[in-house]
Design a protein around this motif. Structure first.
Motif, mmCIF file in Angstrom:
data_model
loop_
_atom_site.group_PDB
_atom_site.id
_atom_site.type_symbol
_atom_site.label_atom_id
_atom_site.label_comp_id
_atom_site.label_asym_id
_atom_site.label_seq_id
_atom_site.Cartn_x
_atom_site.Cartn_y
_atom_site.Cartn_z
ATOM 1 N N VAL A 1 114.078 -27.628 68.314
ATOM 2 C CA VAL A 1 114.246 -29.019 67.874
ATOM 3 C C VAL A 1 112.880 -29.696 67.798
ATOM 4 O O VAL A 1 112.063 -29.553 68.708
ATOM 5 C CB VAL A 1 115.162 -29.811 68.838
ATOM 6 C CG1 VAL A 1 115.150 -31.302 68.508
ATOM 7 C CG2 VAL A 1 116.586 -29.283 68.761
ATOM 8 N N TYR B 1 111.256 -33.303 67.738
ATOM 9 C CA TYR B 1 111.494 -34.732 67.965
ATOM 10 C C TYR B 1 110.423 -35.524 67.228
ATOM 11 O O TYR B 1 109.225 -35.356 67.491
ATOM 12 C CB TYR B 1 111.443 -35.049 69.464
ATOM 13 C CG TYR B 1 112.581 -34.400 70.213
ATOM 14 C CD1 TYR B 1 113.833 -34.992 70.233
ATOM 15 C CD2 TYR B 1 112.398 -33.182 70.846
ATOM 16 C CE1 TYR B 1 114.892 -34.379 70.888
ATOM 17 C CE2 TYR B 1 113.449 -32.565 71.506
ATOM 18 C CZ TYR B 1 114.698 -33.168 71.517
ATOM 19 O OH TYR B 1 115.732 -32.562 72.156
ATOM 20 N N LYS C 1 115.589 -27.960 63.617
ATOM 21 C CA LYS C 1 116.379 -29.206 63.628
ATOM 22 C C LYS C 1 115.456 -30.380 63.915
ATOM 23 O O LYS C 1 114.542 -30.267 64.719
ATOM 24 C CB LYS C 1 117.462 -29.143 64.708
ATOM 25 C CG LYS C 1 118.519 -28.090 64.435
ATOM 26 C CD LYS C 1 119.585 -28.136 65.515
ATOM 27 C CE LYS C 1 120.244 -26.789 65.677
ATOM 28 N NZ LYS C 1 119.469 -25.814 66.464
ATOM 29 N N GLU D 1 115.357 -34.235 65.288
ATOM 30 C CA GLU D 1 116.016 -35.357 65.957
ATOM 31 C C GLU D 1 115.110 -36.559 65.816
ATOM 32 O O GLU D 1 113.931 -36.498 66.215
ATOM 33 C CB GLU D 1 116.197 -35.071 67.451
ATOM 34 C CG GLU D 1 117.084 -33.889 67.767
ATOM 35 C CD GLU D 1 118.557 -34.264 67.845
ATOM 36 O OE1 GLU D 1 118.854 -35.466 67.958
ATOM 37 O OE2 GLU D 1 119.385 -33.341 67.778
ATOM 38 N N GLU E 1 113.999 -39.197 67.332
ATOM 39 C CA GLU E 1 113.985 -39.722 68.701
ATOM 40 C C GLU E 1 112.559 -39.810 69.176
ATOM 41 O O GLU E 1 111.729 -38.944 68.845
ATOM 42 C CB GLU E 1 114.681 -38.721 69.644
ATOM 43 C CG GLU E 1 116.183 -38.743 69.614
ATOM 44 C CD GLU E 1 116.754 -39.533 70.774
ATOM 45 O OE1 GLU E 1 116.047 -40.382 71.341
ATOM 46 O OE2 GLU E 1 117.920 -39.275 71.112
ATOM 47 N N GLU F 1 116.754 -33.594 77.639
ATOM 48 C CA GLU F 1 116.951 -32.269 77.035
ATOM 49 C C GLU F 1 116.087 -31.266 77.799
ATOM 50 O O GLU F 1 115.008 -31.620 78.289
ATOM 51 C CB GLU F 1 116.550 -32.338 75.557
ATOM 52 C CG GLU F 1 116.868 -31.118 74.737
ATOM 53 C CD GLU F 1 118.349 -30.729 74.758
ATOM 54 O OE1 GLU F 1 118.698 -29.839 75.564
ATOM 55 O OE2 GLU F 1 119.120 -31.295 73.968
#
Ligand code: FAD
Ligand code: NAP
Length: 312
Positions: free
Chosen positions: A29, A31, A75, A77, A79, A102
């Protein structure tokens, strides 16, 4: 538990994501607090990214990067990461601004750096349209013209010397008559016939029109100077975006140098196993897109073998 968390979605973070996922990591992920692309998306003209022959905007340069990385499973996110902490078993906890947490086996910090603003009128309005914080990026646009440089530290003086090799003349504007830069650099500046010093001087404003900057108004001890230059380079210090590494007690999770830049080795490994830093946030970064991308790739390649070894 994520295999890899990437903090920051500029050239370093996106390239790390591409290499990590294409290299076989499944649960990765990135961010990014805003839209992916990073600082370069503020630039209106980029002409030094290898392989891209025409002059493009930063937005155009970065358009395809997220798409390419996400094709292999990265991915995104949207955030902000507040803090990264190390767990007792060597994995990491990411505290997100939304209040969520996380866990990740490895983390790449690719949060970049932010040039400080000098605070004069028009600075923000003309950023990327004549006001620049990057001589390597924009100096060439002023070949054969005159430019102003603001600041009195090592960066301002070194960049003034760099610009003097390209442009017709550099006006170096500093608010005091003493420089912070190393004496040898000051001497080289003093001896350069293409650099004119304007000391004890404050930039009041830059002015221009839709096509860009046309000049800069300076206050030198009460005397007003109007310099008709199309380019103003501001080097008044950098803020390294290292906040995510700050722990509750004020210490940093890994080693940083005296300017807060993250110390890394050639594989972008920090002093903490499993924690990497790539791009402008790391020590000695060249602060160029191509270099940030290279760092991201190097970090991701090492993360893959780090995680393989973790599983043994
Ligand atoms: P960045 O691009 O700064 O990306 C960091 C990302 O991390 C940002 O998107 C930020 O939103 C995100 N982030 C930060 N903190 C957090 C957090 N806590 N949580 C979540 N996300 C976070 N370079 C060139 O090679 N050629 C040029 O012509 C050129 N021109 C430039 C013009 C301008 C106006 C500017 C500002 C820079 C220019 N540069 C140029 C430099 C280039 O943009 C940088 O070197 C490069 O973007 C660094 O990439 P990076 O991935 O390390 O960091
Ligand atoms: P810096 O050393 O903090 O210098 C910033 C300069 O900008 C100072 O001269 C300061 O003036 C001036 N300034 C700050 N705010 C201003 C404002 N609002 N308006 C006008 N002028 C303003 O920053 P830097 O040059 O980016 O260097 C950062 C660190 O990296 C330094 O420690 C430097 O030595 C190091 N560095 C080293 C090298 C090298 O070793 N080759 C190269 C680059 C950077 P005052 O002097 O009046 O405060």
């Amino acid at each position: 538990m994520l295999d890899l968390a990437i903090v920051g979605g500029g050239p370093a973070g996106l390239t790390a994501g591409l290499y990590a996922t294409r290299g076989g990591l499944k649960n990765v992920v990135m961010y990014e607090q805003g839209m992916p692309g990073g600082a370069i998306t503020q630039s209106s003209e980029v002409e030094n990214y290898p392989g891209v022959c025409e002059v493009v905007t930063g937005m155009e340069l970065m358009e395809c990067w997220p798409k390419q990385a996400m094709r292999f499973g990265l991915k995104h996110e949207m955030e902000k990461v507040e803090r990264i902490k190390r767990n007792e078993d060597g994995t990491f906890t990411l505290e997100l601004a939304s209040g969520k947490t996380e866990q990740a086996k490895a983390v790449i910090v690719a949060t970049g750096s932010t040039p400080k603003r000098a605070g004069f009128e028009g600075e923000e309005e003309f950023i990327g349209k004549g006001v620049s914080t990057c001589a390597t990026c924009d100096g060439f646009f002023y070949k054969g013209k005159e430019v102003a440089v603001v600041g009195g530290g090592d960066t301002a003086l070194e960049e003034a010397l760099y610009l003097a090799n390209i442009v017709e003349k550099v006006y170096l504007i500093h608010r005091r008559d003493k420089f912070r830069a190393a004496p040898s650099t000051v001497e080289r500046v003093m001896n350069n016939p293409k650099i004119e010093l304007i000391l004890n001087a404050k930039v009041k404003k830059v002015y221009g029109d839709q096509s860009g900057v046309q000049g800069v108004i300076i206050d030198q001890e009460g005397k007003e100077i109007d310099l008709k230059v199309p380019g103003v380079f501001v080097f008044v210090g950098m803020n390294v975006n290292n906040e995510v590494l700050k722990q509750e007690d004020g210490s940093f999770l890994c080693d940083v140098n005296e300017w807060g830049e993250v110390k890394v080795d050639l594989k972008m490994r920090t002093s903490v196993p499993g924690l990497y830093a790539a791009g402008d946030v790391r020590e000695d970064a060249a602060k160029q897109v191509v270099c940030a991308a290279g760092d991201g790739a190097a970090a991701a390649i090492d993360v893959i073998s780090y995680i393989e070894k973790m599983g043994e």
